[in-house]
Design a protein around this motif. Sequence first.
Motif, short mmCIF file in Angstrom:
data_model
loop_
_atom_site.label_atom_id
_atom_site.label_comp_id
_atom_site.label_asym_id
_atom_site.label_seq_id
_atom_site.Cartn_x
_atom_site.Cartn_y
_atom_site.Cartn_z
N PRO A 8 0.78 -1.17 -0.36
CA PRO A 8 0.18 0.20 0.29
C PRO A 8 1.04 0.95 0.40
CG PRO A 8 -0.60 -1.39 1.56
CD PRO A 8 0.23 -2.27 1.02
N ASP A 9 1.78 0.94 0.63
CA ASP A 9 2.64 2.62 0.93
C ASP A 9 3.75 2.56 -1.00
OD1 ASP A 9 2.60 2.68 3.97
OD2 ASP A 9 3.94 1.54 4.24
N VAL A 10 3.92 1.80 -1.64
CA VAL A 10 4.56 1.59 -2.42
C VAL A 10 3.09 2.67 -4.17
CG1 VAL A 10 5.20 0.13 -4.11
CG2 VAL A 10 6.61 0.13 -1.89
N VAL A 11 1.81 1.75 -3.26
CA VAL A 11 1.75 2.03 -4.35
C VAL A 11 0.88 3.65 -4.09
CG1 VAL A 11 -1.31 1.95 -4.77
CG2 VAL A 11 0.01 0.03 -4.90
N ASN A 12 0.54 3.90 -3.19
CA ASN A 12 1.00 5.41 -2.61
C ASN A 12 1.60 6.17 -3.21
OD1 ASN A 12 -1.54 4.83 -1.29
ND2 ASN A 12 -1.18 4.39 0.54
N ASP A 13 3.00 5.99 -2.93
CA ASP A 13 4.30 6.85 -3.67
C ASP A 13 4.09 6.79 -5.06
OD1 ASP A 13 4.83 6.85 -0.53
OD2 ASP A 13 6.22 4.83 -0.85
#
Length: 63
Positions: A8-13
């Motif tokens: 999720p963090d990677v997608v948000n970044d």
Amino acid sequence: MTKGPRKPDVVNDREARLKAALRANLARRKTQGRARAAQDDSPDQDGPAARAIQDGPMPEDEE
């Protein structure tokens, strides 16, 4: 305790980077469009009409 994947963090970044790139691209395109519009509004300094005004009548026109 182990941590799970951080997808999720990677997608948000990635989404944040894409949004920033799109905003920058839009701003650049708007600036280019404004510059082209301003250039179209100004008289053409090197066009045939400008040369005719600077040089006077063409030899074919003198009869």
